[in-house]
Scaffold this motif. Structure first.
Motif, short mmCIF file in Angstrom:
data_model
loop_
_atom_site.label_atom_id
_atom_site.label_comp_id
_atom_site.label_asym_id
_atom_site.label_seq_id
_atom_site.Cartn_x
_atom_site.Cartn_y
_atom_site.Cartn_z
N SER A 92 0.77 -1.22 -0.10
CA SER A 92 0.00 -0.13 0.13
C SER A 92 0.73 1.41 0.05
O SER A 92 0.34 2.35 0.18
CB SER A 92 -0.99 -0.25 1.24
OG SER A 92 -0.22 0.01 2.44
N ALA A 94 -8.66 -1.68 -6.97
CA ALA A 94 -9.18 -2.95 -6.32
C ALA A 94 -8.53 -2.98 -4.78
O ALA A 94 -9.08 -3.43 -3.89
CB ALA A 94 -8.59 -4.07 -7.24
N GLY A 95 -7.21 -2.19 -4.69
CA GLY A 95 -6.52 -2.38 -3.57
C GLY A 95 -6.91 -1.67 -2.35
O GLY A 95 -7.13 -2.09 -1.27
N VAL A 116 -0.08 -3.22 -6.00
CA VAL A 116 -1.54 -3.62 -6.00
C VAL A 116 -2.26 -3.14 -5.10
O VAL A 116 -3.51 -2.66 -5.13
CB VAL A 116 -1.57 -5.14 -5.60
CG1 VAL A 116 -1.24 -5.58 -4.42
CG2 VAL A 116 -2.97 -5.68 -5.95
N GLY A 117 -1.99 -2.65 -3.72
CA GLY A 117 -2.53 -2.09 -2.63
C GLY A 117 -2.72 -0.62 -3.16
O GLY A 117 -4.00 -0.17 -2.38
N ALA A 152 -6.94 -8.63 -4.74
CA ALA A 152 -6.00 -7.71 -4.69
C ALA A 152 -4.99 -8.05 -3.54
O ALA A 152 -3.86 -8.06 -3.28
CB ALA A 152 -6.40 -5.99 -4.44
N SER A 168 -3.47 -11.12 -4.01
CA SER A 168 -2.45 -11.01 -5.02
C SER A 168 -0.94 -10.30 -3.93
O SER A 168 0.04 -10.90 -4.41
CB SER A 168 -2.36 -10.17 -6.05
OG SER A 168 -3.66 -10.57 -7.01
N SER A 199 -3.97 0.15 -6.07
CA SER A 199 -4.87 0.16 -7.27
C SER A 199 -6.32 0.28 -6.96
O SER A 199 -6.62 0.15 -5.58
CB SER A 199 -4.85 -1.19 -7.92
OG SER A 199 -5.34 -2.47 -6.95
N SER A 215 -10.33 -5.38 -2.24
CA SER A 215 -11.03 -6.71 -2.69
C SER A 215 -10.28 -7.82 -2.48
O SER A 215 -9.10 -7.57 -2.17
CB SER A 215 -11.03 -6.36 -4.33
OG SER A 215 -9.74 -6.47 -4.98
#
Length: 233
Positions: free
Chosen positions: A159, A171-172, A166-167, A179, A182, A169, A176
């Motif tokens: 994050s 979705a992150g 990904v954090g 995420a 992943s 994004s 979700s």
């Protein structure tokens, strides 16, 4: 004469920086760095009653605007660009006291902006901590066997603001499940398997992932505490 024809003016005196050596038609002083065209003849700033003004070069839009606001008398300074065939603004002439007041206003604004930036940094830091905590809590919900410190480390890494991980994004940020999983899989792949060593030895990425897939699954199953299969590739 090219470069000396008076350009259009919209409010207030217009001052020209001449391209050629010019002398004042009234006092004969010169050559003039700046002049005012009156009746087709050049006048120096003193003869044009503008000699008490100070020159402020272009570049700082806020300072220029405020200097003109703070000056009872001001003038735009232009110079003819032969290549473009037009006059271009070079700055303004303003009252010295008006310029000083304008500088004070701009400094006050700069301080206000600095304080706002400090507040924003603090606010974002608090938001980042809360988000990382929520991300770690979601990791622990999905993988109750994951050590607390490890979950926090994965969340902090995934994050990090500006990292593109990904954090960060959409979705992150929505926490979700895909995420979060992943992020956990990526951490397990790099920390708990020889994946990085395989890459360094020249093994292609997809082949390296295939080789360590079983190891990733074993860690994930242990952290879940149940026998659910999870595709790690």
């Amino acid at each position: 004469m090219a470069g000396l024809a008076t350009p259009p003016t919209r409010g207030g005196p217009l001052v020209v920086q001449p391209l050629r050596r010019r002398h004042c038609a009234e006092c004969r002083g010169g050559p003039l760095p700046m002049l005012v065209m009156e009746g087709g003849a050049p006048r120096c700033l003193d003869c044009a009653d503008l000699g008490h003004l100070v020159f402020l070069p272009r570049g700082d839009t806020a300072l220029t605007r405020r200097s003109r606001e703070e000056s009872v008398l001001s003038a735009v300074v232009v110079r003819f660009n032969r290549r473009k065939g037009r006059y271009e603004r070079q700055g303004v002439l303003v009252e010295e006291a008006g310029l000083a007041r304008a500088e004070e206003r701009c400094l006050a604004d700069a301080e206000a902006r600095r304080r706002r930036r400090v507040r924003d940094v603090g606010r974002r830091a608090v938001e980042d901590v809360r988000f990382a905590e929520a991300f770690a809590a979601e990791i622990r919900r999905l993988f109750p066997g994951c050590p607390v410190d490890r979950a926090r480390g994965i969340a902090s890494h995934a994050s990090l603001r500006g990292s593109g991980r990904v954090g960060r994004s959409a979705a992150g940020r929505a926490l979700s499940e895909g995420a979060v999983v992943s992020a956990v899989v990526a951490s397990v792949r790099h920390v708990d398997t020889p994946y990085d060593a395989l890459l360094m030895s020249g093994v292609a990425r997809h082949e390296a992932r295939r080789r360590i897939a079983g190891g990733v699954e074993a860690v994930l199953r242990g952290w879940r505490g149940v026998g659910v299969e999870e595709v790690a590739g």
